[in-house]
Scaffold this motif. Structure first.
Motif, PDB file in Angstrom:
ATOM      1  N   ASN A  70       0.827  -1.204   0.000  1.00 18.70           N
ATOM      2  CA  ASN A  70       0.000   0.000   0.000  1.00 18.70           C
ATOM      3  C   ASN A  70       0.865   1.260   0.000  1.00 18.70           C
ATOM      4  OD1 ASN A  70      -2.485  -1.311  -0.022  1.00 18.70           O
ATOM      5  ND2 ASN A  70      -2.527  -1.514   2.214  1.00 18.70           N
ATOM      6  N   GLU A  71       2.050   1.172   0.606  1.00 23.46           N
ATOM      7  CA  GLU A  71       2.933   2.333   0.680  1.00 23.46           C
ATOM      8  C   GLU A  71       3.381   2.770  -0.712  1.00 23.46           C
ATOM      9  OE1 GLU A  71       3.207  -0.340   2.591  1.00 23.46           O
ATOM     10  OE2 GLU A  71       2.586   0.575   4.500  1.00 23.46           O
ATOM     11  N   ILE A  72       3.735   1.792  -1.559  1.00 22.77           N
ATOM     12  CA  ILE A  72       4.185   2.118  -2.910  1.00 22.77           C
ATOM     13  C   ILE A  72       3.042   2.738  -3.718  1.00 22.77           C
ATOM     14  CG2 ILE A  72       4.861   1.111  -5.128  1.00 22.77           C
ATOM     15  CD1 ILE A  72       6.603  -0.840  -3.625  1.00 22.77           C
ATOM     16  N   ILE A  73       1.868   2.140  -3.634  1.00 19.32           N
ATOM     17  CA  ILE A  73       0.704   2.646  -4.364  1.00 19.32           C
ATOM     18  C   ILE A  73       0.356   4.056  -3.887  1.00 19.32           C
ATOM     19  CG2 ILE A  73      -1.750   2.312  -4.835  1.00 19.32           C
ATOM     20  CD1 ILE A  73      -1.250  -0.711  -4.623  1.00 19.32           C
ATOM     21  N   LYS A  74       0.392   4.261  -2.538  1.00 22.40           N
ATOM     22  CA  LYS A  74       0.072   5.566  -1.980  1.00 22.40           C
ATOM     23  C   LYS A  74       1.079   6.615  -2.444  1.00 22.40           C
ATOM     24  CE  LYS A  74      -0.636   7.966   2.417  1.00 22.40           C
ATOM     25  NZ  LYS A  74      -0.605   7.858   3.893  1.00 22.40           N
ATOM     26  N   GLU A  75       2.369   6.258  -2.458  1.00 22.44           N
ATOM     27  CA  GLU A  75       3.414   7.199  -2.877  1.00 22.44           C
ATOM     28  C   GLU A  75       3.216   7.614  -4.338  1.00 22.44           C
ATOM     29  OE1 GLU A  75       8.302   7.524  -3.267  1.00 22.44           O
ATOM     30  OE2 GLU A  75       7.361   5.707  -2.450  1.00 22.44           O
ATOM     31  N   CYS A  76       2.852   6.641  -5.179  1.00 19.48           N
ATOM     32  CA  CYS A  76       2.644   6.929  -6.603  1.00 19.48           C
ATOM     33  C   CYS A  76       1.413   7.814  -6.817  1.00 19.48           C
ATOM     34  CB  CYS A  76       2.501   5.629  -7.388  1.00 19.48           C
ATOM     35  SG  CYS A  76       4.063   4.754  -7.608  1.00 19.48           S
ATOM     36  N   ILE A  77       0.385   7.594  -5.991  1.00 18.27           N
ATOM     37  CA  ILE A  77      -0.823   8.425  -6.081  1.00 18.27           C
ATOM     38  C   ILE A  77      -0.496   9.854  -5.659  1.00 18.27           C
ATOM     39  CG2 ILE A  77      -3.103   8.837  -5.106  1.00 18.27           C
ATOM     40  CD1 ILE A  77      -3.511   5.819  -5.004  1.00 18.27           C
ATOM     41  N   GLU A  78       0.226  10.004  -4.544  1.00 21.26           N
ATOM     42  CA  GLU A  78       0.564  11.335  -4.027  1.00 21.26           C
ATOM     43  C   GLU A  78       1.446  12.119  -5.003  1.00 21.26           C
ATOM     44  OE1 GLU A  78       2.303  10.503  -0.266  1.00 21.26           O
ATOM     45  OE2 GLU A  78       0.371  10.374   0.786  1.00 21.26           O
ATOM     46  N   ASN A  79       2.311  11.413  -5.719  1.00 27.10           N
ATOM     47  CA  ASN A  79       3.197  12.065  -6.694  1.00 27.10           C
ATOM     48  C   ASN A  79       2.566  12.169  -8.082  1.00 27.10           C
ATOM     49  OD1 ASN A  79       5.984  12.617  -5.425  1.00 27.10           O
ATOM     50  ND2 ASN A  79       5.548  10.533  -4.743  1.00 27.10           N
ATOM     51  N   LYS A  80       1.312  11.716  -8.171  1.00 27.06           N
ATOM     52  CA  LYS A  80       0.547  11.764  -9.437  1.00 27.06           C
ATOM     53  C   LYS A  80       1.231  10.982 -10.559  1.00 27.06           C
ATOM     54  CE  LYS A  80      -1.434  16.266  -8.252  1.00 27.06           C
ATOM     55  NZ  LYS A  80      -2.573  15.655  -7.565  1.00 27.06           N
ATOM     56  N   TYR A  81       1.914   9.878 -10.167  1.00 28.66           N
ATOM     57  CA  TYR A  81       2.515   8.996 -11.164  1.00 28.66           C
ATOM     58  C   TYR A  81       1.467   8.098 -11.805  1.00 28.66           C
ATOM     59  CZ  TYR A  81       7.040  10.279  -9.093  1.00 28.66           C
ATOM     60  OH  TYR A  81       8.127  10.962  -8.641  1.00 28.66           O
ATOM     61  N   ILE A  82       0.388   7.851 -11.087  1.00 24.91           N
ATOM     62  CA  ILE A  82      -0.669   6.992 -11.618  1.00 24.91           C
ATOM     63  C   ILE A  82      -1.996   7.743 -11.582  1.00 24.91           C
ATOM     64  CG2 ILE A  82       0.459   4.807 -11.043  1.00 24.91           C
ATOM     65  CD1 ILE A  82      -1.190   4.663  -8.521  1.00 24.91           C
ATOM     66  N   ILE A  83      -2.904   7.316 -12.465  1.00 29.44           N
ATOM     67  CA  ILE A  83      -4.196   7.976 -12.600  1.00 29.44           C
ATOM     68  C   ILE A  83      -5.298   6.947 -12.396  1.00 29.44           C
ATOM     69  CG2 ILE A  83      -5.726   9.260 -14.165  1.00 29.44           C
ATOM     70  CD1 ILE A  83      -3.193  10.279 -15.561  1.00 29.44           C
ATOM     71  N   ARG A  84      -6.290   7.351 -11.639  1.00 23.19           N
ATOM     72  CA  ARG A  84      -7.421   6.461 -11.379  1.00 23.19           C
ATOM     73  C   ARG A  84      -8.542   6.744 -12.369  1.00 23.19           C
ATOM     74  NH1 ARG A  84      -9.067   4.857  -5.327  1.00 23.19           N
ATOM     75  NH2 ARG A  84     -10.635   3.255  -5.777  1.00 23.19           N
ATOM     76  N   GLY A  85      -9.145   5.686 -12.892  1.00 21.71           N
ATOM     77  CA  GLY A  85     -10.266   5.857 -13.801  1.00 21.71           C
ATOM     78  C   GLY A  85     -11.445   6.500 -13.104  1.00 21.71           C
ATOM     79  N   ASN A  86     -12.359   7.074 -13.891  1.00 21.89           N
ATOM     80  CA  ASN A  86     -13.521   7.716 -13.278  1.00 21.89           C
ATOM     81  C   ASN A  86     -14.771   6.881 -13.481  1.00 21.89           C
ATOM     82  OD1 ASN A  86     -14.008   8.055 -15.988  1.00 21.89           O
ATOM     83  ND2 ASN A  86     -13.783  10.277 -15.986  1.00 21.89           N
ATOM     84  N   LEU A  87     -15.820   7.230 -12.761  1.00 19.56           N
ATOM     85  CA  LEU A  87     -17.127   6.585 -12.862  1.00 19.56           C
ATOM     86  C   LEU A  87     -17.007   5.074 -12.714  1.00 19.56           C
ATOM     87  CD1 LEU A  87     -18.629   8.800 -15.714  1.00 19.56           C
ATOM     88  CD2 LEU A  87     -18.926   9.048 -13.239  1.00 19.56           C
ATOM     89  N   LEU A  88     -17.432   4.323 -13.732  1.00 18.78           N
ATOM     90  CA  LEU A  88     -17.453   2.862 -13.639  1.00 18.78           C
ATOM     91  C   LEU A  88     -16.056   2.255 -13.621  1.00 18.78           C
ATOM     92  CD1 LEU A  88     -20.394   2.051 -16.107  1.00 18.78           C
ATOM     93  CD2 LEU A  88     -20.466   2.143 -13.604  1.00 18.78           C
ATOM     94  N   ASN A  89     -15.048   3.063 -13.949  1.00 19.22           N
ATOM     95  CA  ASN A  89     -13.678   2.527 -14.009  1.00 19.22           C
ATOM     96  C   ASN A  89     -12.822   2.988 -12.832  1.00 19.22           C
ATOM     97  OD1 ASN A  89     -13.769   1.195 -16.718  1.00 19.22           O
ATOM     98  ND2 ASN A  89     -14.236   3.282 -17.387  1.00 19.22           N
ATOM     99  N   ASN A  90     -13.463   3.443 -11.738  1.00 18.17           N
ATOM    100  CA  ASN A  90     -12.684   4.005 -10.639  1.00 18.17           C
ATOM    101  C   ASN A  90     -11.920   2.961  -9.834  1.00 18.17           C
ATOM    102  OD1 ASN A  90     -14.772   2.824  -9.280  1.00 18.17           O
ATOM    103  ND2 ASN A  90     -15.424   4.669  -8.177  1.00 18.17           N
ATOM    104  N   GLU A  91     -12.125   1.692 -10.150  1.00 18.60           N
ATOM    105  CA  GLU A  91     -11.357   0.652  -9.464  1.00 18.60           C
ATOM    106  C   GLU A  91     -10.080   0.304 -10.243  1.00 18.60           C
ATOM    107  OE1 GLU A  91     -13.227  -1.686 -12.663  1.00 18.60           O
ATOM    108  OE2 GLU A  91     -13.765   0.069 -11.465  1.00 18.60           O
ATOM    109  N   LYS A  92      -9.855   1.022 -11.370  1.00 18.52           N
ATOM    110  CA  LYS A  92      -8.683   0.752 -12.193  1.00 18.52           C
ATOM    111  C   LYS A  92      -7.720   1.929 -12.170  1.00 18.52           C
ATOM    112  CE  LYS A  92     -11.137  -2.221 -15.498  1.00 18.52           C
ATOM    113  NZ  LYS A  92     -11.488  -2.401 -16.941  1.00 18.52           N
ATOM    114  N   ILE A  93      -6.446   1.648 -12.333  1.00 23.79           N
ATOM    115  CA  ILE A  93      -5.450   2.710 -12.427  1.00 23.79           C
ATOM    116  C   ILE A  93      -4.518   2.444 -13.596  1.00 23.79           C
ATOM    117  CG2 ILE A  93      -5.500   3.292  -9.964  1.00 23.79           C
ATOM    118  CD1 ILE A  93      -2.960   1.663  -9.608  1.00 23.79           C
TER     119      ILE A  93
END
Length: 287
Positions: A70-93
């Protein structure tokens, strides 16, 4: 983090191979590995299509949590390295361009070509133009008429049906005169059908001419801006683009002779007295 970003990167790479045309995909030089960032920077897609493409290359968050902390995923989210899908795809990055930049840095990949590709795709405004035969003939008509500035423009408003027919015949005679002088303007024109079948239609059969800085029209009024030598050279290069070097010098002479002959024909066949072939045109053709 490098391994996490690489998984997302490779998933997007495979998605590009499966969903893009071969000519849209760039590879690292000398390899069969997709240069994903350069490919993205070069794509000509609207926001919706690009977003859908990226979602196809996304991975479920639950799947990623199974392999990575979770730490790696959280770090990538905070640094905007990964993008989360919207609406029906919000469980995907999926990996974003910032994440790709980070990944390229970790891998010591060069990103110079990425920015060159982006600039070429977005800012190369002045691309080479090639005139169709119809456009070249229309330019020659305006040259022979002497419509080389706004004061000498050609005004076709109010021309009778008979006059328009005569003008159309004169356009045909331009092609014949060029052929007689062994000057190729490109593809031979079929004068009996489509936009080439009448004078009014013919002079609207334009693709690239209107993109040039020398062609001007407003309603029924037309002229070429030949007030500057650079405009003259540009026009001659567009019309005689098939000829270079010594051949161009020879063709310049033949083109000048053809213009003079057409100038005479315009008076005899149309009853129009030319305003004179542009002085700078004459100087360039006669050397």
């Amino acid at each position: 983090m490098e391994e996490f970003l690489e998984k997302l990167y490779l998933n997007l790479s495979n998605t590009f191979v499966d969903n893009l045309k071969a000519k849209e995909i760039f590879y690292f030089e000398g390899t069969n590995e997709v240069d994903v960032l350069k490919t993205i920077m070069s794509l000509k897609k609207n926001n919706n299509d690009l977003n859908n493409l990226m979602i196809k290359g996304a991975i479920s968050i639950d799947e990623l949590k199974y392999f990575y902390s979770n730490e790696i995923i959280k770090e990538c989210i905070e640094n905007k390295y990964i993008i989360r899908g919207n609406l029906l795809n919000n469980e995907k990055i999926f990996i974003g361009t910032a994440g790709m930049y980070k990944f390229y840095s970790l891998k010591n990949y060069s990103i110079t070509n990425v920015f060159i590709a982006f600039d070429t795709n977005n800012f190369q405004l002045e691309k080479p133009l090639t005139l169709k035969s119809q456009e070249k003939i229309w330019c020659i008509f305006l040259l022979v008429y002497g419509a080389d500035n706004e004061q000498h423009l050609f005004n076709s408003e109010g021309l009778s049906h008979e006059k328009l027919k005569n003008y159309h015949n004169f356009l045909m005679s331009i092609e014949k005169e060029m052929e007689k002088n062994s000057i190729s303007l490109g593809k031979k024109i079929g004068w009996e059908t489509g936009k080439d079948s009448s004078f009014r239609k013919f002079i609207t059969n334009i693709v690239d001419l209107s993109k040039t800085p020398i062609y001007n029209f407003n309603g029924y009024k037309y002229f070429l801006d030949l007030t500057k030598r650079k405009n003259v050279n540009y026009l001659l290069d567009l019309i005689l683009e098939k000829y270079t070097g010594e051949n161009r010098l020879i063709v310049n002479e033949m083109f000048y002779d053809a213009l003079r002959e057409l100038e005479f024909k315009m008076t005899m066949e149309l009853g129009e007295i030319s305003k004179g072939i542009n002085k700078l045109i004459v100087e360039e053709l006669k050397g």
